[in-house]
Design a protein around this motif. Structure first.
Motif, short mmCIF file in Angstrom:
data_model
loop_
_atom_site.label_atom_id
_atom_site.label_comp_id
_atom_site.label_asym_id
_atom_site.label_seq_id
_atom_site.Cartn_x
_atom_site.Cartn_y
_atom_site.Cartn_z
N GLY A 125 0.63 -1.19 0.33
CA GLY A 125 0.24 0.42 -0.39
C GLY A 125 0.67 0.91 0.22
O GLY A 125 1.99 0.96 0.55
N SER A 126 0.74 2.29 -0.43
CA SER A 126 1.06 3.42 -0.56
C SER A 126 1.28 4.25 0.95
O SER A 126 2.49 4.93 1.85
N SER A 127 0.75 3.59 1.86
CA SER A 127 0.72 4.19 3.64
C SER A 127 1.91 3.50 3.92
O SER A 127 3.03 4.14 4.66
N PHE A 184 -4.95 13.99 5.71
CA PHE A 184 -4.99 12.41 5.58
C PHE A 184 -3.80 12.09 7.23
O PHE A 184 -2.72 12.44 7.40
N TYR A 223 -0.40 11.02 8.52
CA TYR A 223 1.07 11.57 8.45
C TYR A 223 1.01 12.03 9.52
O TYR A 223 2.27 11.66 10.55
N ALA A 279 -1.16 15.81 -0.03
CA ALA A 279 -1.98 15.10 -0.66
C ALA A 279 -3.27 16.17 -1.61
O ALA A 279 -2.94 16.88 -1.52
N ASN A 294 -7.25 14.22 1.03
CA ASN A 294 -8.43 12.91 1.94
C ASN A 294 -8.24 13.51 3.55
O ASN A 294 -7.23 13.47 3.41
N ASP A 343 1.36 13.03 -2.04
CA ASP A 343 0.70 12.10 -2.12
C ASP A 343 -0.05 11.65 -2.94
O ASP A 343 -1.67 12.84 -2.92
N ALA A 373 -3.05 9.04 -4.44
CA ALA A 373 -2.97 8.19 -4.18
C ALA A 373 -4.57 8.06 -4.82
O ALA A 373 -5.12 6.71 -5.61
N TYR A 374 -5.28 9.69 -4.92
CA TYR A 374 -6.36 9.24 -6.10
C TYR A 374 -6.08 10.08 -7.29
O TYR A 374 -6.91 11.00 -7.99
N THR A 386 -1.10 4.49 -5.67
CA THR A 386 -1.87 3.01 -5.14
C THR A 386 -2.77 2.58 -5.98
O THR A 386 -2.80 3.09 -7.17
N SER A 422 -4.67 0.64 -4.60
CA SER A 422 -5.97 0.71 -3.78
C SER A 422 -6.76 1.34 -4.14
O SER A 422 -8.41 0.60 -4.23
N LYS A 423 -7.09 2.25 -5.35
CA LYS A 423 -9.08 3.02 -5.75
C LYS A 423 -8.77 2.66 -6.82
O LYS A 423 -9.78 2.07 -6.80
N ARG A 444 -2.46 -4.55 -1.42
CA ARG A 444 -1.50 -3.88 -0.16
C ARG A 444 -1.18 -3.55 -1.57
O ARG A 444 0.23 -4.03 -1.34
#
Ligand code: PLP
Length: 370
Positions: A94-96, A120, A123, A163, A167, A194, A196-197, A229, A231-232, A240
């Motif tokens: 996962g990117s986390s 997010f 962080y 981000a 988020n 970041d 992610a989206y 990521t 994940s989305k 992950r």
């Protein structure tokens, strides 16, 4: 018990763990209901990329073997896709995972990590776990205020998290503002973009004109780390897998703290195949856009407002404490996300679901609002 904790890391002792969206199973157990709709974790409601799923399944017969620790095929494909060198890519569970690697690589106790208010939750968590000091710059219209952030850079700032889109608010920043900000950041301070989206904001119909692809900027700003990521939009949250692209010197550091085999074999295979599954991605983005419009219309029709979002979720202002509404929606079998932990007690964050899921949510919300 006291003696067991006597020598525990004080930064960890005072840590409140990340609260994920409520799992469907848990609500089923608690309320004894079925046919639950989960719109709480910004997952892809259409499911995984079918090509990704098939590729993951094919790896299972060999799951007695460790995965490729270097993730060669996925990194090779990502390098070609983004026109970077393979040595610039770090893979994460996962990117986390990658957000944590950056902090572990650059932040020592009493160093500062800068992020925005309403950004997010990971962080501040990873910062605190490393003994660092999290600095939250005030937001503007629920999104990043880059001027306020630039003003808070000090000689102790080591990492800045942005981000984009953000988020839990769904807000976004355009390329010009970001470049003007990057030009003010000392070259020794790491800026994590970041994304992610990314795929949602990049989709033209979402209307985020000027939303940048920041990966080519790394050549100009070697202190930039871009994370993305699977994940989305790619629908692989349960497997992950995420990645960071950075200057090779930074990637080398991140790869040193990366645990061996942090991305498993089905995840590597699924992500590699999903990158070529243009059809699944296109349908996911188109359906998300339609669903977003539907949710925005429904919110307006109920006399409520929402923060404009270019993602697969929307943060709605309930104009009253949102927690009782969240609980009432659970009893209706609809899981959304309260965001009081972000100091947004009147908001609910709702993932864009399928047409049917969105209708279930809208009908349930209408009932609980009376
Ligand atoms: C802004 C942002 N960054 C990173 C992540 C991490 O996602 P993952 O670890 O699944 O890649 C999320 C997940 O919700 C997110 O919202």
């Amino acid at each position: 018990m006291q003696s067991l904790l006597q020598h525990a890391n004080p930064a960890i002792l005072s840590l409140s763990p990340y609260q994920p969206g409520k799992p469907i199973d848990e609500l089923e157990r608690e309320l004894g209901i079925s046919n639950i709709v989960k719109l709480a974790s910004n997952e892809n409601p259409l499911g995984p990329s079918p090509h990704g799923l098939a590729a993951a399944n094919r790896t299972m017969a060999e799951c007695h073997l460790y995965p490729d620790g270097g993730g060669f095929q996925l990194r090779q494909k990502l390098a070609a896709r983004h026109q970077v060198d393979m040595a610039q890519i770090t893979l994460g569970n996962g990117s986390s995972d990658l957000l944590e690697f950056v902090v572990r690589s650059f932040v020592t106790p009493a160093d500062e990590v800068l992020f925005s208010q309403y950004s997010f939750a990971i962080y501040p968590l990873v910062t605190q776990a490393a003994g660092g000091i999290g600095i939250a710059a005030p937001a503007r219209h629920w999104g990043h205020d880059l001027t306020a952030m630039a003003e808070r850079i000090t000689p102790r700032t080591r990492v800045i998290f942005i981000a984009n889109p953000n988020n839990p608010t769904g807000t976004w920043l355009d390329g010009d503002s970001l470049q003007a900000f990057l030009a003010q950041v000392p070259p020794s301070v790491i800026v994590v973009m970041d994304e992610a989206y990314f795929e949602y904001a990049h989709y033209p119909a979402m209307g985020a004109a000027g939303y940048p692809d920041t990966i080519p900027w790394i050549a100009r700003y070697p202190n930039l780390v871009v994370t993305r990521t699977f994940s989305k939009a790619f629908g692989l949250a349960g497997l992950r897998v995420g990645y960071a692209i950075s200057h090779p010197t930074i990637a080398d550091l991140l790869n040193r703290v990366r645990p061996p085999f942090n991305v498993n074999a089905p995840a590597l295979a699924a992500a590699t195949a999903a990158l070529d599954d243009h059809e699944h991605l296109e349908i996911s983005l188109a359906e998300n856009h339609k669903g977003m419009l539907k949710l925005q219309q429904a919110v307006a029709a109920m006399g409520l407002t929402a923060i404009p979002s270019v993602t697969n979720f929307i943060c709605m202002d309930m104009a009253q404490p949102a927690r009782p509404l969240y609980d009432a929606l659970l009893r209706e079998g609809v899981i959304v996300r309260p965001v009081a932990n972000y100091s947004m007690p009147n908001h609910l964050r709702v993932t864009v679901g399928t047409l049917e899921q969105n209708q279930r949510f809208i009908a349930a919300l209408q009932r609980v609002l009376g």
